[in-house]
Scaffold this motif. Structure first.
Motif, PDB file in Angstrom:
ATOM      1  N   MET A   1      36.514  55.950  25.892  1.00  0.00           N
ATOM      2  CA  MET A   1      37.186  54.665  25.647  1.00  0.00           C
ATOM      3  C   MET A   1      37.382  53.899  26.961  1.00  0.00           C
ATOM      4  O   MET A   1      37.638  54.496  27.998  1.00  0.00           O
ATOM      5  N   LYS A   2      37.288  52.591  26.865  1.00  0.00           N
ATOM      6  CA  LYS A   2      37.446  51.767  28.056  1.00  0.00           C
ATOM      7  C   LYS A   2      38.872  51.830  28.585  1.00  0.00           C
ATOM      8  O   LYS A   2      39.826  51.841  27.816  1.00  0.00           O
ATOM      9  N   LYS A   3      38.976  51.835  29.886  1.00  0.00           N
ATOM     10  CA  LYS A   3      40.282  51.756  30.517  1.00  0.00           C
ATOM     11  C   LYS A   3      40.752  50.307  30.502  1.00  0.00           C
ATOM     12  O   LYS A   3      39.952  49.368  30.404  1.00  0.00           O
ATOM     13  N   LEU A   4      42.063  50.107  30.619  1.00  0.00           N
ATOM     14  CA  LEU A   4      42.620  48.755  30.633  1.00  0.00           C
ATOM     15  C   LEU A   4      42.017  47.933  31.764  1.00  0.00           C
ATOM     16  O   LEU A   4      41.718  46.743  31.601  1.00  0.00           O
ATOM     17  N   GLN A   5      41.813  48.563  32.913  1.00  0.00           N
ATOM     18  CA  GLN A   5      41.252  47.854  34.056  1.00  0.00           C
ATOM     19  C   GLN A   5      39.823  47.403  33.773  1.00  0.00           C
ATOM     20  O   GLN A   5      39.407  46.322  34.189  1.00  0.00           O
ATOM     21  N   GLU A   6      39.073  48.212  33.058  1.00  0.00           N
ATOM     22  CA  GLU A   6      37.697  47.843  32.709  1.00  0.00           C
ATOM     23  C   GLU A   6      37.675  46.647  31.772  1.00  0.00           C
ATOM     24  O   GLU A   6      36.837  45.742  31.916  1.00  0.00           O
ATOM     25  N   ILE A   7      38.602  46.620  30.822  1.00  0.00           N
ATOM     26  CA  ILE A   7      38.708  45.464  29.919  1.00  0.00           C
ATOM     27  C   ILE A   7      39.107  44.225  30.704  1.00  0.00           C
ATOM     28  O   ILE A   7      38.554  43.141  30.502  1.00  0.00           O
ATOM     29  N   ALA A   8      40.050  44.396  31.626  1.00  0.00           N
ATOM     30  CA  ALA A   8      40.504  43.269  32.458  1.00  0.00           C
ATOM     31  C   ALA A   8      39.351  42.709  33.277  1.00  0.00           C
ATOM     32  O   ALA A   8      39.190  41.481  33.384  1.00  0.00           O
ATOM     33  N   GLU A   9      38.540  43.561  33.853  1.00  0.00           N
ATOM     34  CA  GLU A   9      37.409  43.101  34.663  1.00  0.00           C
ATOM     35  C   GLU A   9      36.377  42.380  33.819  1.00  0.00           C
ATOM     36  O   GLU A   9      35.794  41.380  34.257  1.00  0.00           O
ATOM     37  N   GLU A  10      36.155  42.837  32.594  1.00  0.00           N
ATOM     38  CA  GLU A  10      35.219  42.164  31.694  1.00  0.00           C
ATOM     39  C   GLU A  10      35.736  40.783  31.303  1.00  0.00           C
ATOM     40  O   GLU A  10      34.981  39.805  31.255  1.00  0.00           O
ATOM     41  N   ILE A  11      37.037  40.684  31.041  1.00  0.00           N
ATOM     42  CA  ILE A  11      37.642  39.385  30.725  1.00  0.00           C
ATOM     43  C   ILE A  11      37.474  38.428  31.896  1.00  0.00           C
ATOM     44  O   ILE A  11      37.102  37.265  31.728  1.00  0.00           O
ATOM     45  N   SER A  12      37.729  38.915  33.092  1.00  0.00           N
ATOM     46  CA  SER A  12      37.604  38.077  34.294  1.00  0.00           C
ATOM     47  C   SER A  12      36.182  37.558  34.455  1.00  0.00           C
ATOM     48  O   SER A  12      35.968  36.382  34.771  1.00  0.00           O
ATOM     49  N   ARG A  13      35.200  38.434  34.235  1.00  0.00           N
ATOM     50  CA  ARG A  13      33.795  38.022  34.356  1.00  0.00           C
ATOM     51  C   ARG A  13      33.434  36.962  33.314  1.00  0.00           C
ATOM     52  O   ARG A  13      32.730  35.988  33.607  1.00  0.00           O
ATOM     53  N   ASN A  14      33.928  37.147  32.089  1.00  0.00           N
ATOM     54  CA  ASN A  14      33.526  36.264  30.991  1.00  0.00           C
ATOM     55  C   ASN A  14      34.256  34.927  30.981  1.00  0.00           C
ATOM     56  O   ASN A  14      33.757  33.954  30.416  1.00  0.00           O
ATOM     57  N   THR A  15      35.443  34.880  31.572  1.00  0.00           N
ATOM     58  CA  THR A  15      36.245  33.647  31.506  1.00  0.00           C
ATOM     59  C   THR A  15      36.399  32.941  32.848  1.00  0.00           C
ATOM     60  O   THR A  15      36.694  31.745  32.886  1.00  0.00           O
ATOM     61  N   GLY A  16      36.223  33.676  33.938  1.00  0.00           N
ATOM     62  CA  GLY A  16      36.474  33.094  35.247  1.00  0.00           C
ATOM     63  C   GLY A  16      37.944  33.057  35.609  1.00  0.00           C
ATOM     64  O   GLY A  16      38.332  32.484  36.627  1.00  0.00           O
ATOM     65  N   VAL A  17      38.801  33.686  34.787  1.00  0.00           N
ATOM     66  CA  VAL A  17      40.238  33.728  35.031  1.00  0.00           C
ATOM     67  C   VAL A  17      40.618  35.129  35.517  1.00  0.00           C
ATOM     68  O   VAL A  17      40.292  36.126  34.858  1.00  0.00           O
TER      69      VAL A  17
END
Length: 358
Positions: A1-17
């Motif tokens: 399962m993905k770690k919270l940090q991995e999800i956060a990094e994916e969000i950052s890449r996809n949104t620029g935020v």
């Protein structure tokens, strides 16, 4: 399962935020409390693109499912993930009477009634100017807050942009000595002036784009300003800078709202440095979730990237902002009185994406 940090990094890449693991945790906690997308935003208080992208990632990972009614529900796998990450449903203990503002509106019931009667025919919010006005309780609470801080009664009040009709509420309170509104929407300018004439209120409204120079006669003229600024960094800086330049000097006050829905804490930090270092004002108050906005009619037709779970009518007044009060010091200064072209409405954190209007 993905770690919270991995999800956060994916969000950052996809949104620029910029997004942290703690941000993801708060979105998960909010999602565990409600299955309604717009309430998840309200409870998590994270930028719209971050919340939407987080829900999309959670769905792809099989942690949540979206029903035909666009409800967002945790799967068995998702419930296990919450347990594994030690995440619990968001708890709320907000006072239902003051809605967390700390203001007793029962003392202003007559003003609330009068304001509703007078503004029953108010212009509708339109997307051209990123409009979305606040609830009556919010408008009157703003009047109460300024009055309680000694910034309204007998004072000259400057309102920069007024789809909330704070000027009319202030006029009806009979507290300010003079009220001037600078507003870009001709409909509102005409409406406010007509109401002022009908009701004999000390209000004058004029058309104005805050990117333009301020009328010279209003530099250093007012005791108090209030505005509800757009939330790109440039727009925040310019709007508040204009407001500060209209104030008489030391000990004057400015009021404005900033959300966490279109302004991350990273942006708050940048803006607060502008306030204290560049403008040299003191931040005396930040009242969380002070302003609640009436849901605007054009929301679903102008939301950006087409996440299907976003296309659902809000069940509550989900869009909220925190109220800032600033006070001028001896060396405070606003924006120089020059024309300044800036991007007003759209950045990576906006409800819509670059190239579109809210």
């Amino acid at each position: 399962m993905k770690k919270l940090q991995e999800i956060a990094e994916e969000i950052s890449r996809n949104t620029g935020v910029v997004t942290s693991a703690k941000d993801v945790e708060k979105i998960l906690s909010a999602s565990a409390s409600t299955n309604h997308f717009w309430e998840i935003i309200t409870l998590s208080q994270k930028p719209f693109p971050v919340v939407a992208e987080a829900v999309e990632i959670l769905r792809k990972e099989g942690f949540v499912a979206v029903t035909e009614e666009k409800e967002i529900k945790f799967t068995e796998k998702g419930m296990e993930y919450l347990k594994e990450q030690n995440i619990f449903p968001k708890r709320t203990y907000t006072c239902p009477h003051c809605e967390g503002r700390g203001i007793n509106l029962s003392l202003l019931s007559d003003l609330i009634k009068k304001f509703d009667e007078v503004t029953e025919d108010r212009p509708k919010a339109i997307s051209d100017y990123d409009q979305g006005f606040v609830t009556t309780n919010t408008t009157i609470a703003r009047i109460a807050l300024m009055a309680e801080r000694g910034d309204l009664e007998g004072k000259k009040l400057f309102v920069l942009g007024d789809d909330d009709l704070v000027s009319i509420a202030a006029g009806l309170s009979q507290m300010p000595k003079e009220i001037v509104v600078l507003e870009i929407d001709d409909r509102l300018v005409d409406y406010i002036n007509r109401k002022a004439k009908e009701l004999n209120l000390p209000i004058e409204a004029m058309k104005y784009d805050f990117r333009d120079k301020l009328p010279e006669k209003y530099i250093g003229y007012f005791d108090t300003f209030i505005t509800d600024p757009p939330e790109t960094v440039d727009a925040l800086e310019l709007t508040i800078g204009r407001g500060i330049s209209t104030l008489k000097g030391e000990g004057c006050a400015g009021y404005f709202g900033v959300t966490l829905i279109e302004a991350s804490l990273e942006k708050w930090n940048i803006f607060q440095q502008i306030l204290t270092s560049k403008f040299k004002v003191a931040i005396t108050d930040i009242i969380y979730d002070f302003s609640h906005y009436v849901n605007w009619d054009y929301l679903l037709t102008t939301v950006g990237k087409p996440y299907d779970f976003v296309q659902v009518e809000p069940k509550l007044n989900w869009y909220r902002s925190s109220m800032y009060r600033i006070e001028t010091l001896k060396d405070s200064k606003g924006i120089e009185n020059v024309y300044k072209p800036v991007e007003i409405y759209v950045d990576e954190e906006a409800i819509i994406y670059k190239g579109e209007k809210k």
